[in-house]
Write a protein that holds these residues in place. Structure first.
Motif, PDB file in Angstrom:
ATOM      1  N   LEU A 136       2.319 -24.097 -29.972  1.00  0.00           N
ATOM      2  CA  LEU A 136       2.416 -24.738 -28.654  1.00  0.00           C
ATOM      3  C   LEU A 136       3.188 -23.869 -27.670  1.00  0.00           C
ATOM      4  CD1 LEU A 136       3.133 -28.459 -29.654  1.00  0.00           C
ATOM      5  CD2 LEU A 136       0.933 -27.411 -29.113  1.00  0.00           C
ATOM      6  N   ASP A 137       4.155 -23.099 -28.179  1.00  0.00           N
ATOM      7  CA  ASP A 137       4.917 -22.208 -27.285  1.00  0.00           C
ATOM      8  C   ASP A 137       4.012 -21.130 -26.700  1.00  0.00           C
ATOM      9  OD1 ASP A 137       4.644 -21.248 -29.945  1.00  0.00           O
ATOM     10  OD2 ASP A 137       6.233 -19.769 -29.610  1.00  0.00           O
ATOM     11  N   VAL A 138       3.049 -20.681 -27.493  1.00  0.00           N
ATOM     12  CA  VAL A 138       2.141 -19.629 -27.012  1.00  0.00           C
ATOM     13  C   VAL A 138       1.187 -20.216 -25.968  1.00  0.00           C
ATOM     14  CG1 VAL A 138       0.433 -17.907 -27.690  1.00  0.00           C
ATOM     15  CG2 VAL A 138       2.333 -18.443 -29.226  1.00  0.00           C
ATOM     16  N   ILE A 139       0.729 -21.430 -26.219  1.00  0.00           N
ATOM     17  CA  ILE A 139      -0.127 -22.108 -25.226  1.00  0.00           C
ATOM     18  C   ILE A 139       0.633 -22.192 -23.909  1.00  0.00           C
ATOM     19  CG2 ILE A 139      -1.258 -24.288 -24.606  1.00  0.00           C
ATOM     20  CD1 ILE A 139      -1.637 -24.838 -27.615  1.00  0.00           C
ATOM     21  N   LYS A 140       1.890 -22.593 -23.996  1.00  0.00           N
ATOM     22  CA  LYS A 140       2.691 -22.759 -22.783  1.00  0.00           C
ATOM     23  C   LYS A 140       2.883 -21.427 -22.058  1.00  0.00           C
ATOM     24  CE  LYS A 140       6.315 -25.317 -20.815  1.00  0.00           C
ATOM     25  NZ  LYS A 140       7.738 -25.311 -20.643  1.00  0.00           N
ATOM     26  N   SER A 141       3.121 -20.375 -22.810  1.00  0.00           N
ATOM     27  CA  SER A 141       3.368 -19.111 -22.113  1.00  0.00           C
ATOM     28  C   SER A 141       2.087 -18.571 -21.480  1.00  0.00           C
ATOM     29  CB  SER A 141       4.063 -18.096 -23.015  1.00  0.00           C
ATOM     30  OG  SER A 141       3.151 -17.537 -23.908  1.00  0.00           O
ATOM     31  N   LEU A 142       0.935 -18.795 -22.113  1.00  0.00           N
ATOM     32  CA  LEU A 142      -0.310 -18.374 -21.465  1.00  0.00           C
ATOM     33  C   LEU A 142      -0.572 -19.224 -20.219  1.00  0.00           C
ATOM     34  CD1 LEU A 142      -0.864 -16.448 -23.777  1.00  0.00           C
ATOM     35  CD2 LEU A 142      -3.173 -17.337 -23.934  1.00  0.00           C
ATOM     36  N   ARG A 143      -0.324 -20.530 -20.360  1.00  0.00           N
ATOM     37  CA  ARG A 143      -0.529 -21.449 -19.214  1.00  0.00           C
ATOM     38  C   ARG A 143       0.264 -20.983 -18.001  1.00  0.00           C
ATOM     39  NH1 ARG A 143      -4.146 -23.778 -17.773  1.00  0.00           N
ATOM     40  NH2 ARG A 143      -3.745 -22.011 -16.423  1.00  0.00           N
ATOM     41  N   GLU A 144       1.507 -20.534 -18.257  1.00  0.00           N
ATOM     42  CA  GLU A 144       2.363 -20.129 -17.140  1.00  0.00           C
ATOM     43  C   GLU A 144       1.987 -18.767 -16.589  1.00  0.00           C
ATOM     44  OE1 GLU A 144       6.202 -20.635 -18.939  1.00  0.00           O
ATOM     45  OE2 GLU A 144       6.255 -22.779 -18.442  1.00  0.00           O
ATOM     46  N   ALA A 145       1.305 -17.954 -17.402  1.00  0.00           N
ATOM     47  CA  ALA A 145       1.050 -16.571 -16.991  1.00  0.00           C
ATOM     48  C   ALA A 145      -0.342 -16.356 -16.397  1.00  0.00           C
ATOM     49  CB  ALA A 145       1.243 -15.640 -18.192  1.00  0.00           C
ATOM     50  N   THR A 146      -1.222 -17.351 -16.465  1.00  0.00           N
ATOM     51  CA  THR A 146      -2.587 -17.112 -15.980  1.00  0.00           C
ATOM     52  C   THR A 146      -3.094 -18.272 -15.127  1.00  0.00           C
ATOM     53  OG1 THR A 146      -4.868 -16.588 -16.648  1.00  0.00           O
ATOM     54  CG2 THR A 146      -3.679 -18.122 -18.061  1.00  0.00           C
ATOM     55  N   ALA A 147      -4.014 -17.928 -14.230  1.00  0.00           N
ATOM     56  CA  ALA A 147      -4.690 -18.976 -13.450  1.00  0.00           C
ATOM     57  C   ALA A 147      -5.997 -19.381 -14.118  1.00  0.00           C
ATOM     58  CB  ALA A 147      -4.952 -18.465 -12.027  1.00  0.00           C
ATOM     59  N   LEU A 148      -6.362 -18.694 -15.202  1.00  0.00           N
ATOM     60  CA  LEU A 148      -7.607 -19.037 -15.899  1.00  0.00           C
ATOM     61  C   LEU A 148      -7.415 -20.329 -16.704  1.00  0.00           C
ATOM     62  CD1 LEU A 148      -8.613 -15.570 -17.434  1.00  0.00           C
ATOM     63  CD2 LEU A 148      -9.611 -16.695 -15.423  1.00  0.00           C
TER      64      LEU A 148
END
Ligand code: PBG
Length: 330
Positions: free
Chosen positions: A259-271
């Motif tokens: 879940l931490d990785v999901i969160k960091s991708l969510r914060e880093a991309t507009a995709l």
């Protein structure tokens, strides 16, 4: 005593009724948030998968029935995985680009019946490889990156020609998203999307899936291409590459333990971000619920809500149809 200052703040006041809780519920689940993974096999009938109770390998008629039931409760997307006969598995995985193969035929049948269904296809060699690896294996056991990509591009073109809406490379070779994008564009498939398995970990949670496809590596493991479960920063590096190479959506896999990785991708991309609740996560939930140790509906909805709360827009889950049924009350 009763007027101690810390009691001026009572978070429980905002939880006191369903109406109040409804005002500030931050996350919700609908059937449109799911991609339903389905297994197809070339024989006839339905072959249950022992470590995934409730999931089967389907023949064409069974696949259509399963999609019909999922469609009826609002699920609008599926991803297909083939259980290939051992006799068709080869070193170079030629069957992966056979236009008359199991997956192209399934795509065409689904799109004919439901033109609005979003059909996602997996791109990797493992279901077709006599070595059980996602890439081509050199005599010394190394996985050959660039040689694999050529085969992946043929596989992607074959799936696009059959009518796939979204190509999902799960192989983790470097540079495959860009190469597949170029191949699709060169073939006139500019509208076919790419859902990249961006942060796919070398996880023991894939065990039941490999049983379903009989696709476990014959030698070695997948650690030279899939990511180390102890790493999070590396996911951002993969994200930057996939964005630059033209991915339309990015994925984290597995979901529940990442879940931490999901969160960091969510914060880093507009995709849009996808997360895959994989076979082992399904098996764990199922096994405990079958024994009556957990309440299946509650625990499944909670685990999926957590994946959405972490930042996933869409979830690949073997529970997709069941969730649609629960949410529609059927
Ligand atoms: C392989 C692939 C795997 C899954 C999806 N695609 C397994 C693996 O990498 O060995 C796993 C999905 C699941 O466990 O539900 N290309």
């Amino acid at each position: 005593m009763s007027s101690l200052p810390f009691r001026r703040q009572r978070p429980r006041r905002n939880r006191k009724s369903a109406a109040l809780r409804g005002f500030h519920s931050e996350t919700w689940l609908g059937p449109q948030h799911f991609i339903y993974p389905l297994f197809v096999h070339p024989g006839s009938g339905r072959i249950p998968i022992e470590s995934m109770p409730g999931c089967s390998r389907h023949d064409m008629a069974g696949l259509l029935e399963e999609v019909e039931a999922a469609w009826a409760v609002g699920v609008r997307s599926v991803v297909l995985f083939p259980a290939i006969e051992e006799s068709k598995k080869t070193h170079r995985a030629e069957e992966s680009a056979n236009p008359a193969g199991l997956i192209p035929v399934a795509i065409a049948k689904l799109k004919e019946r439901w033109p609005e269904l979003c059909v996602v296809t997996d791109v990797a060699l493992d279901p077709y490889s006599s070595d059980g690896h996602d890439g081509l294996v050199a005599p010394d056991g190394r996985i050959l990156n660039d040689e694999t990509i050529e085969i992946l591009c043929e596989q992607a073109l074959c799936q696009a020609a059959a009518g796939a809406d979204m190509i999902a490379p799960s192989d983790m070779m470097d540079g495959r998203v860009g190469a597949i994008r170029d191949a699709l564009d060169g073939g006139g498939f500019t509208e076919v999307s790419i859902l990249s398995y961006t942060a796919k970990y070398a996880s023991a949670f894939y065990g039941p899936f490999r049983e379903a496809l009989d696709s476990a590596p014959k030698a070695g493991d997948k650690k030279t291409y899939q990511m180390d479960p102890s790493n999070a920063r590396e996911a951002l590096r993969e994200l930057a590459l996939d964005e630059a190479e033209g991915a339309d959506m990015v994925m984290v896999k597995p979901a529940g333990a990442y879940l931490d990785v999901i969160k960091s991708l969510r914060e880093a991309t507009a995709l849009p971000v996808a997360a895959y609740q994989v076979s082992g996560e399904y098996a764990m939930l199922k096994a405990a619920c079958e024994r009556g140790w957990l309440d299946e509906k509650k625990v499944v909805l909670e685990s999926l809500t957590a994946i959405r709360r972490a930042g996933a827009d869409v979830i690949l889950s073997y529970y997709a149809r069941q969730v649609g049924e629960w949410l529609s009350g059927s």
